[in-house]
Design an enzyme around this catalytic site. Structure first.
Site, short mmCIF file in Angstrom:
data_model
loop_
_atom_site.label_atom_id
_atom_site.label_comp_id
_atom_site.label_asym_id
_atom_site.label_seq_id
_atom_site.Cartn_x
_atom_site.Cartn_y
_atom_site.Cartn_z
N ARG A 1 59.56 -37.49 46.54
CA ARG A 1 58.68 -36.77 45.60
C ARG A 1 59.42 -35.56 45.04
NH1 ARG A 1 56.00 -32.63 48.79
NH2 ARG A 1 56.66 -32.85 50.96
N LYS B 1 69.61 -20.97 51.58
CA LYS B 1 70.09 -21.31 50.24
C LYS B 1 71.37 -20.54 49.90
CE LYS B 1 66.93 -24.35 49.26
NZ LYS B 1 67.29 -25.76 49.07
N ALA C 1 64.03 -37.65 48.49
CA ALA C 1 63.78 -38.06 47.10
C ALA C 1 62.49 -38.85 46.91
CB ALA C 1 64.98 -38.84 46.58
N ILE D 1 59.99 -24.02 39.97
CA ILE D 1 59.81 -25.36 39.42
C ILE D 1 58.46 -25.90 39.89
CG2 ILE D 1 60.84 -27.67 39.25
CD1 ILE D 1 62.68 -25.32 38.26
N TYR E 1 64.42 -18.85 54.11
CA TYR E 1 64.74 -19.74 52.99
C TYR E 1 65.95 -19.22 52.20
CZ TYR E 1 63.82 -22.58 48.79
OH TYR E 1 63.91 -23.46 47.73
#
Ligand code: NAP
Length: 248
Positions: free
Chosen positions: A15, A160, A13, A189, A156
């Site tokens: 960044r 996930k 947390a 994002i 990845y």
């Protein structure tokens, strides 16, 4: 601890999305324990800002989620300093993209170790406390590519997708203890993670998003805050896509 103030531990947390989640939870009157891997000057500023602006406690806990002993330490330190853990957000994550044909075993394993095993390591250490206090909310940050797959991201997307299976199985295991486990699957994002993409790739991605823009870390933090709040007390085992409509 102040009466009825919740305590949240957020991994990775310092960044990006994790930082925004910590700020959003603090804004909503949670004491926050910020896990970081790399110490920076900005971290002390973040702690100061959170404490002064939102009048909550902020604790910084160093550790690599991929190392079991570090996960054990961050949970122990958080409870020693903030009294309990009501909310766990498993956010720490990395990418090491590449086509499978050229992917090294190290690049496959390090992504699984941080994203998936890291989620296990921290959750495994938090669960006994939540079981004892007969309440808790766990929010695991997955990704749309964990649902859809994506060329160049076998490591990845496997990590996930694993997080989604982990979320649903744990939700079934601990529902009777009043512990709710959900997952948020962000689309694209704007953070350091996606800053490495070329402008052309970003434009291509935007054309695939019905809302025609990349998401912000705040778009994710607000949904995490909802799942951490009393407003979601009848939701468990779900994956919430926050992706501007990419996956329907
Ligand atoms: P980011 O800007 O790259 O930040 C990642 C954070 O995770 C950093 O604070 C990093 O710490 C921390 N971290 C990495 N490995 C760690 C470890 N082993 N132990 C503890 N902390 C560690 O990424 P982001 O975009 O905010 O991503 C946050 C989460 O959202 C990740 O799980 C990511 O997979 C997921 N997500 C992101 C997107 C997106 O488009 N950005 C989309 C879908 C899902 P350091 O500073 O030490 O590196």
């Amino acid at each position: 601890m102040e009466e009825n103030r919740k305590v949240a531990l957020i991994t990775g947390a310092a960044r990006g999305i994790g930082k925004e989640i910590a700020i959003e939870l603090a804004k909503n009157a949670c004491d926050v324990s910020i896990n970081y891997r790399t110490k920076t000057d900005e971290l002390d500023l973040l702690k100061k800002e959170i404490e002064e602006k939102y009048k909550v406690r902020c604790f910084l806990t160093q550790g690599d989620v991929a190392i079991y002993e570090d996960a054990e330490k961050m949970v122990k330190e958080t409870i020693e300093n903030l009294g309990r853990i009501d909310i766990l957000v498993n956010n720490a994550g990395i990418t090491k993209d590449g086509l499978l044909m050229r992917m090294s075993k190290e690049d496959f394993e390090s992504v699984i170790d941080i994203n998936l095993v890291g989620t296990f390591n921290v959750t495994r250490n938090v669960i006994p406390f939540m079981v004892k206090q007969k309440s808790g909310k766990i929010i695991n940050i997955s990704s749309v590519v964990g649902v859809s797959g994506n060329a160049g991201q076998t490591n990845y997307s496997a990590s996930k997708a694993g997080i989604i299976g982990f979320t649903k199985s744990l939700a079934k295991e601990v529902a009777s203890r009043n512990i709710l486990v959900n997952s948020v699957a962000p689309g694209f994002i704007a953070t350091d993670m996606t800053a490495v993409l070329s402008e052309q790739v970003k434009e291509n991605i935007n054309t695939q998003i019905p809302l025609k823009r990349m998401g912000t870390a705040q778009d994710i933090a607000k949904v995490v805050n909802f799942l951490a709040s009393e407003n979601s007390n009848y939701i468990t085992g779900q994956v919430i896509n926050v992706d501007g409509g990419m996956l329907m």
